[in-house]
Design a protein around this motif. Structure first.
Motif, mmCIF file in Angstrom:
data_model
loop_
_atom_site.group_PDB
_atom_site.id
_atom_site.type_symbol
_atom_site.label_atom_id
_atom_site.label_comp_id
_atom_site.label_asym_id
_atom_site.label_seq_id
_atom_site.Cartn_x
_atom_site.Cartn_y
_atom_site.Cartn_z
ATOM 1 N N THR A 150 -2.791 5.081 -3.207
ATOM 2 C CA THR A 150 -1.770 6.010 -3.688
ATOM 3 C C THR A 150 -0.435 5.293 -3.709
ATOM 4 O OG1 THR A 150 -0.807 8.218 -3.393
ATOM 5 C CG2 THR A 150 -1.215 6.941 -1.413
ATOM 6 N N ARG A 192 -8.535 10.478 -1.092
ATOM 7 C CA ARG A 192 -9.259 9.400 -1.758
ATOM 8 C C ARG A 192 -10.083 9.953 -2.921
ATOM 9 N NH1 ARG A 192 -11.555 7.357 2.424
ATOM 10 N NH2 ARG A 192 -10.022 5.733 2.855
ATOM 11 N N VAL A 238 -5.962 4.355 1.464
ATOM 12 C CA VAL A 238 -6.174 5.284 0.354
ATOM 13 C C VAL A 238 -5.279 4.820 -0.790
ATOM 14 C CG1 VAL A 238 -5.942 7.670 -0.445
ATOM 15 C CG2 VAL A 238 -6.699 7.201 1.901
ATOM 16 N N HIS A 260 0.807 -1.222 0.000
ATOM 17 C CA HIS A 260 0.000 0.000 0.000
ATOM 18 C C HIS A 260 0.838 1.270 0.000
ATOM 19 C CE1 HIS A 260 1.341 -0.583 4.060
ATOM 20 N NE2 HIS A 260 0.896 0.596 4.418
ATOM 21 N N SER A 292 0.003 12.433 3.764
ATOM 22 C CA SER A 292 0.882 11.374 3.272
ATOM 23 C C SER A 292 0.324 10.654 2.051
ATOM 24 C CB SER A 292 1.129 10.352 4.380
ATOM 25 O OG SER A 292 1.727 10.962 5.502
ATOM 26 N N TYR A 293 -0.969 10.812 1.779
ATOM 27 C CA TYR A 293 -1.607 10.076 0.686
ATOM 28 C C TYR A 293 -2.043 10.973 -0.460
ATOM 29 C CZ TYR A 293 -1.675 6.518 4.282
ATOM 30 O OH TYR A 293 -1.285 5.639 5.258
ATOM 31 N N ARG A 311 3.233 4.558 -0.456
ATOM 32 C CA ARG A 311 3.409 5.620 -1.444
ATOM 33 C C ARG A 311 4.873 5.844 -1.760
ATOM 34 N NH1 ARG A 311 5.726 9.622 0.874
ATOM 35 N NH2 ARG A 311 5.462 10.954 -0.926
ATOM 36 N N SER A 371 -3.043 -0.950 8.649
ATOM 37 C CA SER A 371 -3.699 -0.603 7.391
ATOM 38 C C SER A 371 -4.523 -1.789 6.909
ATOM 39 C CB SER A 371 -2.660 -0.226 6.331
ATOM 40 O OG SER A 371 -1.930 0.918 6.726
ATOM 41 N N CYS A 415 -8.044 8.107 7.917
ATOM 42 C CA CYS A 415 -8.449 8.141 6.509
ATOM 43 C C CYS A 415 -9.861 7.584 6.353
ATOM 44 C CB CYS A 415 -7.465 7.375 5.630
ATOM 45 S SG CYS A 415 -5.795 8.045 5.720
#
Length: 362
Positions: free
Chosen positions: A185, A329, A183, A22, A277-278, A24, A153, A224
């Motif tokens: 990303t 998102r 999210v 997941h 962060s996303y 980024r 997560s 999130c």
């Protein structure tokens, strides 16, 4: 709402020793095109931020422990009066690292735990032994008296273990547990099919509400998932409850759902300032502007603070001031960061009332 930077995640390196599904950031130990900045540059950035605000600074990555000067950065930030924290995957933690963390003034460490057993966590992290590394880090943090919190997560691959992970985190003695609703990303863009289905979102958030309401020991937060703040208010009203949420000293206070560009932001290794962060869109760069200029003058941040400018259901929702929808998102799934939260199925009261007044065709 007063828009003061209270919490800043700082990607001090993109290098990492894991390849989490997941993430980024990068899974390379040597990253081309995004080199680590110097310690002198790190001090300049901390001086700049400290001249304007006194936020919590979370040194993250990648894996921040891959930087040999991470302790120097933390110590310098601590000397400027900022509360310095560290986000690590835990696999590189040793007793010597713990001593250095304490000497550097690190106030809190966050670790990731994405499964109640090694098989699940290691699958999520794409690294056999990652679970054992996290457990060892927790053991060492407890031995050295270093407060830690756990981030978990979730996708469909590990959602059935949510209750078990909560119980494990509680037994491990964590200060807090943050349940991240993923999210898409970074590499997360490739896992759209793994996202928890929309119809299960509220079910999970309602479970979390019951946990938060009944647990007076472990502080819990969904992250999130801004529509949780709507659910809390709906539940409290239904139950006529006087439930009061507790806050962690090293958080934003938990007053609202999406805080991106409002109370929090991310500084990446290239010194771009991003809403969170996303959220891959930059509000400005610290090579060219001061942090104050970016925080106060960025159009992107101004858009995110203008709740009346949100579109569709979010813009019409009576809970927009406490929820706001996940802007990252919305951006990832629609290309428009002002669009409505894609994973919220709540119909705003104004829309329901309007539909009720429209005569049917029958």
């Amino acid at each position: 709402m007063e828009f003061i930077p209270k919490w800043i995640a700082w990607e001090i390196t993109r290098r990492c020793n894991l390849k989490c599904v997941h993430c980024r950031s990068s899974s390379e130990l040597a990253v081309k095109g995004h080199p680590d900045f110097s310690f002198a540059e790190a001090k300049r950035v901390l001086d700049d931020i400290a001249s304007y605000a006194s936020p919590v600074i979370v040194l993250s990555g990648g894996e921040p422990l891959l930087r040999k000067d991470v302790f120097d950065i933390a110590k310098y930030g601590d000397s400027k009066g900022m509360r310095m924290c560290l986000a690590t995957n835990g696999t590189l933690v040793t007793a010597d690292i713990c001593v250095k963390l304490k000497n550097a003034g690190i106030k809190m460490v966050s670790l990731s735990l994405d499964g109640a057993k090694a098989e699940t966590h290691d699958d999520f992290r794409n690294q056999k032994g990652a679970f054992d590394g996290t457990m060892n880090a927790i053991k060492l943090f407890k031995e050295h008296g270093i407060p830690f919190l756990i981030n978990s997560s979730f996708t469909i691959r590990n959602r059935t273990e949510i209750p078990e992970i909560y119980k494990l985190v509680k037994n491990l003695g964590a200060t807090a547990w943050y349940m991240f609703m993923i999210v898409p990303t970074g590499r997360g863009e490739d896992i759209m099919e793994e996202l928890i289905p929309i119809d299960l979102y509220d079910e999970i958030l309602e479970w979390h509400y019951e946990i938060e309401k009944s647990d007076n020991e472990l502080l819990t937060r969904p992250t999130c998932a801004p529509h949780y703040y709507r659910i809390v208010r709906q539940k409290a009203k239904e139950e006529q409850s006087s439930f009061k949420r507790r806050n962690l000293q090293f958080s934003t206070g938990g007053s609202k759902g999406c805080l991106a560009g409002q109370l929090i932001c991310l500084i990446n290794v290239d010194l771009d300032v991003l809403p969170c962060s996303y959220f891959p869109k930059s509000a400005g760069n610290l090579h060219k502007q001061t942090f104050k200029e970016i925080w106060e003058d960025s159009k992107l941040f101004a858009d995110m603070r203008d709740f009346k400018g949100y579109k569709d259901n979010c813009g019409s929702c009576e809970y927009v001031n406490v929820c706001g929808g996940c802007r990252a998102r919305a951006y990832a799934m629609t290309g428009d960061y002002l669009a409505q939260e894609p994973f919220c199925n709540y119909i705003p009261r104004s829309i329901r009332e309007k539909e009720e007044k429209i005569p049917s065709d029958s």
